[in-house]
Write a protein that holds these residues in place. Structure first.
Motif, PDB file in Angstrom:
ATOM      1  N   ASP A   1       0.827  -1.210   0.000  1.00  0.00           N
ATOM      2  CA  ASP A   1       0.000   0.000   0.000  1.00  0.00           C
ATOM      3  C   ASP A   1       0.856   1.253   0.000  1.00  0.00           C
ATOM      4  N   GLN A   2       1.928   1.237   0.757  1.00  0.00           N
ATOM      5  CA  GLN A   2       2.830   2.390   0.811  1.00  0.00           C
ATOM      6  C   GLN A   2       3.487   2.620  -0.544  1.00  0.00           C
ATOM      7  N   ARG A   3       3.929   1.522  -1.174  1.00  0.00           N
ATOM      8  CA  ARG A   3       4.562   1.641  -2.486  1.00  0.00           C
ATOM      9  C   ARG A   3       3.573   2.172  -3.514  1.00  0.00           C
TER      10      ARG A   3
ATOM     11  N   PHE B   1       3.023   5.810  -3.003  1.00  0.00           N
ATOM     12  CA  PHE B   1       4.207   6.566  -3.429  1.00  0.00           C
ATOM     13  C   PHE B   1       4.249   6.703  -4.946  1.00  0.00           C
ATOM     14  N   VAL B   2       3.955   5.596  -5.648  1.00  0.00           N
ATOM     15  CA  VAL B   2       3.953   5.628  -7.115  1.00  0.00           C
ATOM     16  C   VAL B   2       2.859   6.549  -7.627  1.00  0.00           C
ATOM     17  N   ALA B   3       1.707   6.562  -6.959  1.00  0.00           N
ATOM     18  CA  ALA B   3       0.591   7.410  -7.381  1.00  0.00           C
ATOM     19  C   ALA B   3       0.814   8.878  -7.023  1.00  0.00           C
ATOM     20  N   GLY B   4       1.876   9.160  -6.262  1.00  0.00           N
ATOM     21  CA  GLY B   4       2.168  10.540  -5.891  1.00  0.00           C
ATOM     22  C   GLY B   4       1.356  11.044  -4.718  1.00  0.00           C
ATOM     23  N   LEU B   5       0.806  10.138  -3.932  1.00  0.00           N
ATOM     24  CA  LEU B   5      -0.027  10.536  -2.802  1.00  0.00           C
ATOM     25  C   LEU B   5       0.789  10.814  -1.535  1.00  0.00           C
TER      26      LEU B   5
END
Length: 100
Positions: free
Chosen positions: A45-47, A50-54
């Motif tokens: 979920d963290q990754r 992070f990829v989604a820019g959230l």
């Protein structure tokens, strides 16, 4: 005068003992928390966030380490280690710290 000092000392000692009283065992603030997710699910979920820019980039704690690829082969590194061992004496007289 001495009686007055003794009474004052007794009162202050009793007050200090009350101040020092505290809970004897440590309880972590999150001791009653039970997660419904596994560590792998949380990391995924963290990754994804992070990829989604959230999440900001500075929030990443650095646990996913990335190592740079070396340019020397294992044979080169071993040869350097052998050469270094042959050049330096075991008594430390050729050390850069010799004489300190």
């Amino acid at each position: 005068m001495n009686t007055r000092h003794l009474v004052l000392f007794a009162v202050l000692a009793t007050a200090a003992a009350g101040i020092e009283a505290q809970q004897t065992e440590f309880r972590a603030p999150d001791s009653g928390f039970h997660s419904s997710l596994t560590r792998a699910e949380v990391r995924a979920d963290q990754r994804d966030a992070f990829v989604a820019g959230l999440t900001p980039q500075k929030m990443h704690d650095g646990q996913d380490m990335h190592y740079a690829a070396g340019i020397q082969t294992r044979r080169d590194v071993r040869a350097d280690a052998i050469q270094s061992a042959q050049l330096h004496r075991h008594d430390g007289t050729r050390s850069i710290y010799f004489g300190d």
